[in-house]
Design a protein around this motif. Structure first.
Motif, PDB file in Angstrom:
ATOM      1  N   ARG A   5       0.978  -1.098  -0.281  1.00 19.62           N
ATOM      2  CA  ARG A   5       0.006  -0.025   0.134  1.00 19.62           C
ATOM      3  C   ARG A   5       0.629   1.297   0.308  1.00 19.62           C
ATOM      4  O   ARG A   5       0.680   2.477  -0.519  1.00 19.62           O
ATOM      5  CB  ARG A   5      -0.638   0.064   0.894  1.00 19.62           C
ATOM      6  CG  ARG A   5      -1.877   0.835   1.263  1.00 19.62           C
ATOM      7  CD  ARG A   5      -2.349   1.081   2.392  1.00 19.62           C
ATOM      8  NE  ARG A   5      -3.524   0.087   1.779  1.00 19.62           N
ATOM      9  CZ  ARG A   5      -4.294  -0.831   3.181  1.00 19.62           C
ATOM     10  NH1 ARG A   5      -4.061  -0.898   4.013  1.00 19.62           N
ATOM     11  NH2 ARG A   5      -5.167  -1.591   2.726  1.00 19.62           N
ATOM     12  N   THR A  14      -3.491   2.960  -8.675  1.00 21.02           N
ATOM     13  CA  THR A  14      -4.811   2.838  -8.273  1.00 21.02           C
ATOM     14  C   THR A  14      -4.043   0.967  -8.040  1.00 21.02           C
ATOM     15  O   THR A  14      -3.181   0.660  -8.280  1.00 21.02           O
ATOM     16  CB  THR A  14      -6.021   2.458  -8.560  1.00 21.02           C
ATOM     17  OG1 THR A  14      -5.245   2.225 -10.643  1.00 21.02           O
ATOM     18  CG2 THR A  14      -6.580   3.563  -9.414  1.00 21.02           C
ATOM     19  N   GLN A  15      -5.139   0.326  -7.829  1.00 22.20           N
ATOM     20  CA  GLN A  15      -4.674  -1.007  -7.699  1.00 22.20           C
ATOM     21  C   GLN A  15      -4.885  -1.675  -8.955  1.00 22.20           C
ATOM     22  O   GLN A  15      -3.322  -2.506  -9.074  1.00 22.20           O
ATOM     23  CB  GLN A  15      -5.259  -1.390  -6.530  1.00 22.20           C
ATOM     24  CG  GLN A  15      -5.555  -1.844  -5.171  1.00 22.20           C
ATOM     25  CD  GLN A  15      -6.521  -2.471  -3.819  1.00 22.20           C
ATOM     26  OE1 GLN A  15      -7.433  -3.108  -4.764  1.00 22.20           O
ATOM     27  NE2 GLN A  15      -7.154  -2.726  -2.244  1.00 22.20           N
ATOM     28  N   GLN A  26      -5.798  -7.491  -9.512  1.00 22.01           N
ATOM     29  CA  GLN A  26      -6.139  -6.511  -8.622  1.00 22.01           C
ATOM     30  C   GLN A  26      -6.791  -7.114  -7.421  1.00 22.01           C
ATOM     31  O   GLN A  26      -6.168  -6.733  -6.500  1.00 22.01           O
ATOM     32  CB  GLN A  26      -7.182  -5.732  -9.258  1.00 22.01           C
ATOM     33  CG  GLN A  26      -7.974  -4.832  -8.245  1.00 22.01           C
ATOM     34  CD  GLN A  26      -9.067  -4.778  -7.212  1.00 22.01           C
ATOM     35  OE1 GLN A  26      -9.943  -6.233  -7.347  1.00 22.01           O
ATOM     36  NE2 GLN A  26      -8.781  -4.238  -6.405  1.00 22.01           N
ATOM     37  N   ALA A  27      -6.971  -8.419  -7.686  1.00 21.95           N
ATOM     38  CA  ALA A  27      -7.417  -9.140  -6.833  1.00 21.95           C
ATOM     39  C   ALA A  27      -6.421  -9.621  -5.607  1.00 21.95           C
ATOM     40  O   ALA A  27      -6.540  -9.376  -4.039  1.00 21.95           O
ATOM     41  CB  ALA A  27      -8.738 -10.488  -6.557  1.00 21.95           C
ATOM     42  N   SER A  30      -5.186  -6.377  -3.576  1.00 21.56           N
ATOM     43  CA  SER A  30      -5.736  -6.309  -2.577  1.00 21.56           C
ATOM     44  C   SER A  30      -5.870  -7.408  -1.356  1.00 21.56           C
ATOM     45  O   SER A  30      -5.826  -6.513  -0.051  1.00 21.56           O
ATOM     46  CB  SER A  30      -7.738  -6.675  -3.122  1.00 21.56           C
ATOM     47  OG  SER A  30      -8.594  -6.462  -2.199  1.00 21.56           O
ATOM     48  N   ARG A  31      -5.042  -8.768  -2.059  1.00 21.67           N
ATOM     49  CA  ARG A  31      -5.311  -9.338  -0.916  1.00 21.67           C
ATOM     50  C   ARG A  31      -4.229  -9.342   0.403  1.00 21.67           C
ATOM     51  O   ARG A  31      -3.682  -9.104   1.905  1.00 21.67           O
ATOM     52  CB  ARG A  31      -5.593 -10.843  -0.995  1.00 21.67           C
ATOM     53  CG  ARG A  31      -6.204 -11.319  -1.220  1.00 21.67           C
ATOM     54  CD  ARG A  31      -6.134 -12.952  -2.397  1.00 21.67           C
ATOM     55  NE  ARG A  31      -7.689 -12.958  -2.507  1.00 21.67           N
ATOM     56  CZ  ARG A  31      -8.517 -13.261  -4.211  1.00 21.67           C
ATOM     57  NH1 ARG A  31      -6.867 -13.518  -4.891  1.00 21.67           N
ATOM     58  NH2 ARG A  31      -9.071 -13.763  -4.557  1.00 21.67           N
ATOM     59  N   GLU A  33      -2.553  -5.871   0.443  1.00 24.85           N
ATOM     60  CA  GLU A  33      -3.061  -4.457   1.313  1.00 24.85           C
ATOM     61  C   GLU A  33      -3.363  -5.449   2.483  1.00 24.85           C
ATOM     62  O   GLU A  33      -3.529  -4.432   3.568  1.00 24.85           O
ATOM     63  CB  GLU A  33      -3.360  -3.886   0.563  1.00 24.85           C
ATOM     64  CG  GLU A  33      -2.582  -3.527  -0.169  1.00 24.85           C
ATOM     65  CD  GLU A  33      -2.986  -1.668  -1.362  1.00 24.85           C
ATOM     66  OE1 GLU A  33      -4.025  -1.365  -0.575  1.00 24.85           O
ATOM     67  OE2 GLU A  33      -2.656  -1.395  -2.339  1.00 24.85           O
ATOM     68  N   SER A  34      -4.482  -6.224   2.293  1.00 27.67           N
ATOM     69  CA  SER A  34      -5.087  -6.200   3.845  1.00 27.67           C
ATOM     70  C   SER A  34      -4.636  -7.643   4.049  1.00 27.67           C
ATOM     71  O   SER A  34      -5.404  -7.622   5.898  1.00 27.67           O
ATOM     72  CB  SER A  34      -6.912  -6.515   3.401  1.00 27.67           C
ATOM     73  OG  SER A  34      -6.607  -8.187   2.906  1.00 27.67           O
TER      74      SER A  34
END
Length: 60
Positions: A5, A14-15, A26-27, A30-31, A33-34
């Motif tokens: 991030r 953006t992602q 992109q997913a 996201s994984r 970053e989370s």
């Protein structure tokens, strides 16, 4: 904040744009970053390669 991030925000992208730069979905970004998925060594090296250095930031 995690390395993924931080790098993405420093680049102002953006992602989806980060995913395209790294050859990932992109997913997956996201994984990362989370914290659902750990960043693997290949991705960590790629992040390091695209991370702006303070000298690069001064030029921009």
């Amino acid at each position: 904040m995690n390395q993924m991030r931080e790098t993405r925000k420093a680049l102002g992208i953006t992602q989806a744009e980060m995913a395209a730069k790294l050859g990932l979905h992109q997913a997956t970004i996201s994984r990362f970053e989370s914290g659902v998925m750990a960043i693997d060594e290949r991705t960590r090296l790629a992040l390091r390669a695209i991370t702006p250095t303070p000298q690069q930031a001064d030029v921009a």
